[in-house]
Enzyme design. Structure first.
Site, short mmCIF file in Angstrom:
data_model
loop_
_atom_site.label_atom_id
_atom_site.label_comp_id
_atom_site.label_asym_id
_atom_site.label_seq_id
_atom_site.Cartn_x
_atom_site.Cartn_y
_atom_site.Cartn_z
NE ARG A 177 -3.53 -2.56 0.00
CZ ARG A 177 -3.13 -3.67 -0.61
NH1 ARG A 177 -2.02 -3.68 -1.33
NH2 ARG A 177 -3.84 -4.78 -0.55
CB SER A 227 -9.61 -1.95 3.46
OG SER A 227 -9.01 -2.60 4.53
CD GLU A 297 -5.68 -0.43 2.46
OE1 GLU A 297 -6.35 -0.56 1.42
OE2 GLU A 297 -5.40 -1.39 3.20
#
Length: 304
Positions: A177, A227, A297
């Site tokens: 990420r 998420s 995230e």
């Protein structure tokens, strides 16, 4: 803002009146339906217009924010100063050999579907990822065992000062990420995915299976950022949150999903303050119960 009218007129000259908005509520442009006003929101239609807007930003010393399709971001209630750019008009997808080439503003799900139609395999994992191609590169987006790093050949970018350059996969420092671009804030213009010929029925079956998994487990009936937290080493964020007894809890209109604890939903006209307070409650509780620090995230940007 000083020179606001002058800046607006210059932006209209570059992008056209229909592609420039003033004092625009950003909740209209994020998937979580949260966000204060942007001074200027622009939608360039060509790479040349992107470069011209960047040069204007430099000329006036304006703050600048590049936004994908607003899927992985929370914009605070005070909004965004200066120029906010979205590349939604730069959304072409085409094939050259076994490569699929996509402009930054294309939907990564649409690129995955295009690859299927072309009988090319490698992008099945992206069939349910909400986000633009540019955002997927910046975050090295992934799901169900695949990630952008596996299939990316190279990208064309514009630097914030308006220079064009090409970066190969190995130059992008793609990690979990994260990427070089998430730190330099270069603007992705065009992406080349290196795929392989495959069997249409097998590719479609895999995509159908991943779509079923996603729809059965994720709270897609409510706005969310997707998420919220990265996967902590050795754990699953959703399981830690679930075991902390936080599902259904939150602040204001924001709530930890009862369907998937890794998601925080905008259940009832949540503000950014509601959403961020819910995030902090989750992080604090998980840290107290399990000693695990949950890393975001999602990106939080803008003014209080």
């Amino acid at each position: 803002m000083e020179h606001a009218e002058q800046i607006y007129q210059r932006l209209v000259e570059i992008c056209g009146e229909r592609n420039v908005l003033r004092d625009e509520p950003m909740k209209n442009h994020t998937l979580v339906r949260i966000g204060g006003k942007a001074d200027f929101l622009v939608w360039p239609e060509t790479y040349e217009q992107v470069i011209e807007v960047l040069r204007l930003k430099e000329e006036y010393g304006l703050p600048f924010t590049l936004l994908g399709n607003g899927s992985n971001v929370i914009i605070r209630d005070g909004g965004l100063r200066g120029i906010v750019m979205q590349l939604k008009h730069l959304n072409r997808i085409w094939r050259e050999g076994n490569n699929v080439i996509a402009q930054s503003g294309a939907d990564i799900k649409a690129v995955s579907r295009f690859a299927l139609e072309q009988h090319l395999t490698g992008l099945e994992f992206a069939c349910g990822i909400p986000g633009s191609v540019g955002g997927a590169i910046m975050m090295n987006a992934g799901a169900y065992g695949g990630e952008v790093k596996d299939v990316l050949d190279h990208v064309k970018v514009a630097t914030l000062s308006g220079e064009l350059k090409t970066l190969k996969n190995e130059e992008l420092e793609l990690g979990y990420r994260t990427s070089l671009i998430s730190r330099t804030h270069d603007i992705v213009l065009e992406v080349v995915f290196a795929l392989r010929p495959g069997d249409y029925a097998q590719i479609k079956a895999k995509m159908d299976d991943l779509t079923f998994q996603r729809e059965s487990k994720q709270p897609l009936e409510y706005p969310s950022v997707g998420s919220v937290f990265k996967r902590p080493p050795g754990y699953f964020a959703g399981k830690l949150i679930q075991d902390s007894g936080l599902q259904g809890k939150g602040f204001g209109g924001a709530e930890v999903s009862t369907k998937h604890a890794g998601f925080i939903i905008n259940k009832n006209n949540a503000t950014a303050a509601d959403y961020i307070a819910t995030i902090e409650m989750v992080r604090k509780t998980v840290k107290e119960k399990f000693g695990v620090d949950l890393e975001l995230e999602v990106k939080i940007i803008g003014e209080e």
